[in-house]
Design a protein around this motif. Structure first.
Motif, PDB file in Angstrom:
ATOM      1  N   LEU A 166      30.084  47.164  34.195  1.00 34.10           N
ATOM      2  CA  LEU A 166      29.663  45.912  33.563  1.00 34.10           C
ATOM      3  C   LEU A 166      28.994  46.178  32.215  1.00 34.10           C
ATOM      4  O   LEU A 166      29.226  45.443  31.238  1.00 34.10           O
ATOM      5  CB  LEU A 166      28.704  45.160  34.487  1.00 34.10           C
ATOM      6  CG  LEU A 166      29.314  44.565  35.765  1.00 34.10           C
ATOM      7  CD1 LEU A 166      28.220  44.032  36.679  1.00 34.10           C
ATOM      8  CD2 LEU A 166      30.306  43.458  35.427  1.00 34.10           C
ATOM      9  N   GLU A 167      28.163  47.216  32.156  1.00 36.17           N
ATOM     10  CA  GLU A 167      27.503  47.542  30.890  1.00 36.17           C
ATOM     11  C   GLU A 167      28.516  47.985  29.844  1.00 36.17           C
ATOM     12  O   GLU A 167      28.382  47.668  28.656  1.00 36.17           O
ATOM     13  CB  GLU A 167      26.460  48.639  31.125  1.00 36.17           C
ATOM     14  CG  GLU A 167      25.249  48.157  31.934  1.00 36.17           C
ATOM     15  CD  GLU A 167      24.289  49.282  32.266  1.00 36.17           C
ATOM     16  OE1 GLU A 167      24.713  50.469  32.150  1.00 36.17           O
ATOM     17  OE2 GLU A 167      23.141  49.002  32.642  1.00 36.17           O
ATOM     18  N   LEU A 225      32.383  44.051  24.374  1.00 33.84           N
ATOM     19  CA  LEU A 225      32.340  42.701  23.794  1.00 33.84           C
ATOM     20  C   LEU A 225      31.501  42.673  22.520  1.00 33.84           C
ATOM     21  O   LEU A 225      31.874  42.024  21.533  1.00 33.84           O
ATOM     22  CB  LEU A 225      31.766  41.723  24.825  1.00 33.84           C
ATOM     23  CG  LEU A 225      32.686  41.357  26.000  1.00 33.84           C
ATOM     24  CD1 LEU A 225      31.929  40.530  27.031  1.00 33.84           C
ATOM     25  CD2 LEU A 225      33.917  40.594  25.510  1.00 33.84           C
ATOM     26  N   HIS A 226      30.361  43.362  22.542  1.00 32.96           N
ATOM     27  CA  HIS A 226      29.517  43.412  21.339  1.00 32.96           C
ATOM     28  C   HIS A 226      30.260  44.089  20.182  1.00 32.96           C
ATOM     29  O   HIS A 226      30.239  43.600  19.043  1.00 32.96           O
ATOM     30  CB  HIS A 226      28.224  44.165  21.638  1.00 32.96           C
ATOM     31  CG  HIS A 226      27.201  43.349  22.376  1.00 32.96           C
ATOM     32  ND1 HIS A 226      26.655  42.197  21.861  1.00 32.96           N
ATOM     33  CD2 HIS A 226      26.634  43.515  23.602  1.00 32.96           C
ATOM     34  CE1 HIS A 226      25.787  41.691  22.723  1.00 32.96           C
ATOM     35  NE2 HIS A 226      25.764  42.473  23.799  1.00 32.96           N
ATOM     36  N   THR A 237      33.472  34.793  22.452  1.00 35.92           N
ATOM     37  CA  THR A 237      32.841  36.086  22.714  1.00 35.92           C
ATOM     38  C   THR A 237      31.396  35.909  23.169  1.00 35.92           C
ATOM     39  O   THR A 237      30.916  36.606  24.076  1.00 35.92           O
ATOM     40  CB  THR A 237      32.900  36.971  21.461  1.00 35.92           C
ATOM     41  OG1 THR A 237      34.266  37.145  21.073  1.00 35.92           O
ATOM     42  CG2 THR A 237      32.281  38.329  21.733  1.00 35.92           C
ATOM     43  N   LYS A 238      30.691  34.978  22.562  1.00 41.94           N
ATOM     44  CA  LYS A 238      29.301  34.725  22.938  1.00 41.94           C
ATOM     45  C   LYS A 238      29.200  34.293  24.395  1.00 41.94           C
ATOM     46  O   LYS A 238      28.308  34.735  25.139  1.00 41.94           O
ATOM     47  CB  LYS A 238      28.716  33.660  22.015  1.00 41.94           C
ATOM     48  CG  LYS A 238      27.262  33.341  22.307  1.00 41.94           C
ATOM     49  CD  LYS A 238      26.732  32.265  21.369  1.00 41.94           C
ATOM     50  CE  LYS A 238      25.276  31.912  21.688  1.00 41.94           C
ATOM     51  NZ  LYS A 238      24.755  30.873  20.779  1.00 41.94           N
ATOM     52  N   ARG A 239      30.109  33.430  24.843  1.00 44.58           N
ATOM     53  CA  ARG A 239      30.086  32.980  26.235  1.00 44.58           C
ATOM     54  C   ARG A 239      30.399  34.128  27.193  1.00 44.58           C
ATOM     55  O   ARG A 239      29.806  34.247  28.267  1.00 44.58           O
ATOM     56  CB  ARG A 239      31.085  31.842  26.445  1.00 44.58           C
ATOM     57  CG  ARG A 239      30.891  30.656  25.508  1.00 44.58           C
ATOM     58  CD  ARG A 239      29.480  30.142  25.535  1.00 44.58           C
ATOM     59  NE  ARG A 239      29.232  29.160  24.490  1.00 44.58           N
ATOM     60  CZ  ARG A 239      28.035  28.784  24.070  1.00 44.58           C
ATOM     61  NH1 ARG A 239      26.954  29.354  24.593  1.00 44.58           N
ATOM     62  NH2 ARG A 239      27.897  27.884  23.116  1.00 44.58           N
ATOM     63  N   LYS A 240      31.334  34.973  26.794  1.00 41.33           N
ATOM     64  CA  LYS A 240      31.668  36.135  27.636  1.00 41.33           C
ATOM     65  C   LYS A 240      30.482  37.083  27.753  1.00 41.33           C
ATOM     66  O   LYS A 240      30.233  37.649  28.831  1.00 41.33           O
ATOM     67  CB  LYS A 240      32.879  36.870  27.056  1.00 41.33           C
ATOM     68  CG  LYS A 240      34.191  36.117  27.194  1.00 41.33           C
ATOM     69  CD  LYS A 240      35.343  36.944  26.648  1.00 41.33           C
ATOM     70  CE  LYS A 240      36.680  36.222  26.825  1.00 41.33           C
ATOM     71  NZ  LYS A 240      37.813  37.016  26.293  1.00 41.33           N
ATOM     72  N   ILE A 241      29.748  37.260  26.662  1.00 44.18           N
ATOM     73  CA  ILE A 241      28.577  38.147  26.685  1.00 44.18           C
ATOM     74  C   ILE A 241      27.512  37.591  27.630  1.00 44.18           C
ATOM     75  O   ILE A 241      26.922  38.322  28.443  1.00 44.18           O
ATOM     76  CB  ILE A 241      28.021  38.327  25.259  1.00 44.18           C
ATOM     77  CG1 ILE A 241      28.982  39.184  24.429  1.00 44.18           C
ATOM     78  CG2 ILE A 241      26.636  38.973  25.300  1.00 44.18           C
ATOM     79  CD1 ILE A 241      28.579  39.307  22.970  1.00 44.18           C
ATOM     80  N   LYS A 253      27.943  35.576  30.184  1.00 44.02           N
ATOM     81  CA  LYS A 253      28.441  35.705  31.558  1.00 44.02           C
ATOM     82  C   LYS A 253      28.282  37.139  32.061  1.00 44.02           C
ATOM     83  O   LYS A 253      27.877  37.369  33.208  1.00 44.02           O
ATOM     84  CB  LYS A 253      29.910  35.294  31.594  1.00 44.02           C
ATOM     85  CG  LYS A 253      30.592  35.468  32.939  1.00 44.02           C
ATOM     86  CD  LYS A 253      32.008  34.949  32.879  1.00 44.02           C
ATOM     87  CE  LYS A 253      32.756  35.216  34.178  1.00 44.02           C
ATOM     88  NZ  LYS A 253      32.966  36.659  34.417  1.00 44.02           N
ATOM     89  N   LYS A 254      28.577  38.106  31.213  1.00 43.39           N
ATOM     90  CA  LYS A 254      28.474  39.509  31.615  1.00 43.39           C
ATOM     91  C   LYS A 254      27.015  39.894  31.853  1.00 43.39           C
ATOM     92  O   LYS A 254      26.712  40.676  32.780  1.00 43.39           O
ATOM     93  CB  LYS A 254      29.098  40.391  30.547  1.00 43.39           C
ATOM     94  CG  LYS A 254      29.487  41.773  31.033  1.00 43.39           C
ATOM     95  CD  LYS A 254      30.528  41.708  32.129  1.00 43.39           C
ATOM     96  CE  LYS A 254      31.827  41.065  31.661  1.00 43.39           C
ATOM     97  NZ  LYS A 254      32.852  41.077  32.725  1.00 43.39           N
ATOM     98  N   GLN A 255      26.093  39.365  31.089  1.00 42.19           N
ATOM     99  CA  GLN A 255      24.674  39.645  31.295  1.00 42.19           C
ATOM    100  C   GLN A 255      24.199  39.106  32.642  1.00 42.19           C
ATOM    101  O   GLN A 255      23.397  39.755  33.331  1.00 42.19           O
ATOM    102  CB  GLN A 255      23.856  39.041  30.151  1.00 42.19           C
ATOM    103  CG  GLN A 255      24.041  39.753  28.814  1.00 42.19           C
ATOM    104  CD  GLN A 255      23.382  39.028  27.653  1.00 42.19           C
ATOM    105  OE1 GLN A 255      23.112  37.829  27.745  1.00 42.19           O
ATOM    106  NE2 GLN A 255      23.133  39.739  26.566  1.00 42.19           N
ATOM    107  N   LEU A 256      24.682  37.946  33.029  1.00 41.41           N
ATOM    108  CA  LEU A 256      24.328  37.396  34.341  1.00 41.41           C
ATOM    109  C   LEU A 256      24.903  38.251  35.465  1.00 41.41           C
ATOM    110  O   LEU A 256      24.250  38.447  36.503  1.00 41.41           O
ATOM    111  CB  LEU A 256      24.846  35.957  34.453  1.00 41.41           C
ATOM    112  CG  LEU A 256      24.163  34.924  33.534  1.00 41.41           C
ATOM    113  CD1 LEU A 256      24.871  33.580  33.626  1.00 41.41           C
ATOM    114  CD2 LEU A 256      22.690  34.781  33.886  1.00 41.41           C
ATOM    115  N   GLU A 257      26.103  38.764  35.284  1.00 40.14           N
ATOM    116  CA  GLU A 257      26.699  39.642  36.283  1.00 40.14           C
ATOM    117  C   GLU A 257      25.872  40.920  36.444  1.00 40.14           C
ATOM    118  O   GLU A 257      25.685  41.419  37.569  1.00 40.14           O
ATOM    119  CB  GLU A 257      28.136  39.985  35.890  1.00 40.14           C
ATOM    120  CG  GLU A 257      29.099  38.806  35.991  1.00 40.14           C
ATOM    121  CD  GLU A 257      30.515  39.193  35.590  1.00 40.14           C
ATOM    122  OE1 GLU A 257      30.761  40.402  35.391  1.00 40.14           O
ATOM    123  OE2 GLU A 257      31.364  38.302  35.449  1.00 40.14           O
TER     124      GLU A 257
END
Length: 441
Positions: free
Chosen positions: A272-273, A279-280, A331-335, A337-341
């Motif tokens: 995940l990281e 993404l960044h 991309t912002k939304r994907k980031i 979502k990934k932080q919540l995961e």
């Protein structure tokens, strides 16, 4: 007397047949079952195939950085040539602007053939995909180990159940033999008018109950062995039996290792990281590709007075630069979502760690209690056998009745069952402790 002898003969033949069938079936040790399952179990083989698939995905991701070369060719015949509008003032400056003349350019026959080369020089998406594929491969390896651990746990549990059932049959055979002797004694007493027909029927009832119980245990043992063969991966027509159960001995303390469930969670966190980092980078870094093109274009005309077919070369080489400026906040939304995961992953890791500590403490305490229970059950069984033998002797002397014998016999069977229950509970607790501490392999 004839009835007694017939009953003894049938019981003797039954025990002989059981012994002959048992000798015809090879014994499988627990280690043999485990080693065979690691090779033949179909679910485990599927998990290993998943690792091979992940390895191919890693190679596929690395192949994205290799040069891509393609050959292209096409032929076109124009029945109607493309029409263009030409401003008339190009030919006559005195003509006012806004007046056009239709014109058709080109020839009916067009042939194109070319080679295209593309080489990624830098692509944050491609490099991120390679690292992610590598982490996926490591995750698949851990999942195989988890599948192996679960398989060993299930097979060991089935093996212990089969051993307990097999030992129950030995107890029942011994009880049936005692019941047969009791039938013989009561029959002799009845002939001497020292026992009633009711007493004899009570003993026959007990014997029938024992036989029914033995049939049920035998059927259950067959079912467990079938599940065991299925888990191992061997054909159904192969017959085998398990080793006799040995009284569990206190096992040494196991070294506590990181459970595979926690290792899998930690590997998923790395993945995940890495996805978050990709993404960044994909939103801040450009993609650069090298491109090259070389080909030939042919023009043909087949009508008189001057038919022809001529080819003209075309080639170029250059650098393609692509930088994302705005993609609609995708991309912002994907980031986010990934932080919540990642946050959920950390909570799950902490939960599994706390759960392991609690299970480890409870299982160790349970093992200590069961070890004491086995000692008590063994003493109770010895005492119940002694009481049964003493009651039989008192019955011969007229100091005890049939009810006393039946009660003593039930006490023996209860003590036998209690001892077996304590054994299987201790074996399962030890097995659970091995699983918690990751010492099954």
């Amino acid at each position: 007397m004839k009835l007694v002898n017939t009953h003894k003969l049938l019981l003797f033949l039954l025990l002989q047949v059981v012994s002959m069938v048992a000798l015809a079936q090879p014994k499988w040790s627990l280690q043999q079952c485990l080693d065979t399952a690691l090779i033949l179990n179909k679910q485990l083989r599927m998990a290993k195939n998943n690792v091979a698939q992940r390895e191919q995905l890693l190679k596929e991701a690395k192949a994205q950085l290799l040069p891509k070369l393609s050959l292209n060719a096409d032929y076109r015949y124009y029945m109607d040539l493309p029409t263009q509008l030409l401003p008339l003032n190009i030919f006559n400056p005195q003509v006012p602007a806004g007046e056009f003349k239709e014109a058709q350019f080109g020839v009916p026959h067009t042939i194109n053939a070319n080679l295209q080369l593309q080489l990624p020089l830098y692509s944050p998406q491609a490099y991120g995909a390679i690292k992610q594929a590598g982490l996926f491969t490591e995750l698949a390896d851990l999942q195989v180990l988890k599948s192996e651990e679960q398989l060993l746990y299930e097979i060991t549990g089935l093996y212990y159940n089969a051993q307990i059932l097999q030992h129950q049959l030995l107890f029942l055979d011994s009880n049936l033999l005692n019941s047969s002797k009791l039938i013989q004694n009561i029959t002799l007493l009845k002939e001497q008018l020292l026992a009633t027909g009711t007493d004899l029927r009570k003993v026959y009832l007990q014997n029938t109950q024992l036989q029914t119980q033995r049939e049920l245990i035998q059927a259950k043992l067959f079912q467990v062995l079938e599940y065991l063969k299925l888990s191992i991966g061997i054909p159904e027509d192969i017959s085998f039996r398990v080793d006799p159960i040995q009284e569990p001995v206190p096992a040494p303390a196991y070294d506590v290792q990181i459970p595979l469930d926690v290792q899998i969670i930690q590997q998923e966190k790395k993945l995940l990281e890495m996805e978050l980092n990709t993404l960044h980078r994909s939103g801040k870094l450009p993609s650069v590709n090298f491109q090259a093109f070389y080909g030939s274009t042919g023009f043909g005309y087949h009508q008189q007075p001057s038919p022809f077919l001529k080819f003209y070369p075309l080639g170029y080489a250059g650098i393609q630069f692509s930088y994302p400026i705005f993609n609609g906040t995708i991309t912002k939304r994907k980031i986010t979502k990934k932080q919540l995961e990642i946050s959920n992953n950390q909570l799950q890791e902490q939960f599994l760690t706390d759960k392991m500590q609690a299970e480890l403490k409870n299982t160790n305490r349970q093992k200590q209690v069961l070890q004491k229970a086995i000692m008590t059950s063994r003493e109770q069984l010895d005492l119940a056998k002694a009481i049964y033998d003493q009651t039989l002797l008192q019955h011969k002397q007229g100091l005890a009745n049939l009810t006393d014998i039946l009660l003593a016999d039930n006490a023996v069977r209860d003590a036998q069952q209690q001892l077996l229950t304590s054994w299987i509970d201790l074996l399962k607790a030890d097995l659970e402790l091995k699983k918690i501490t990751s010492n099954l392999n």
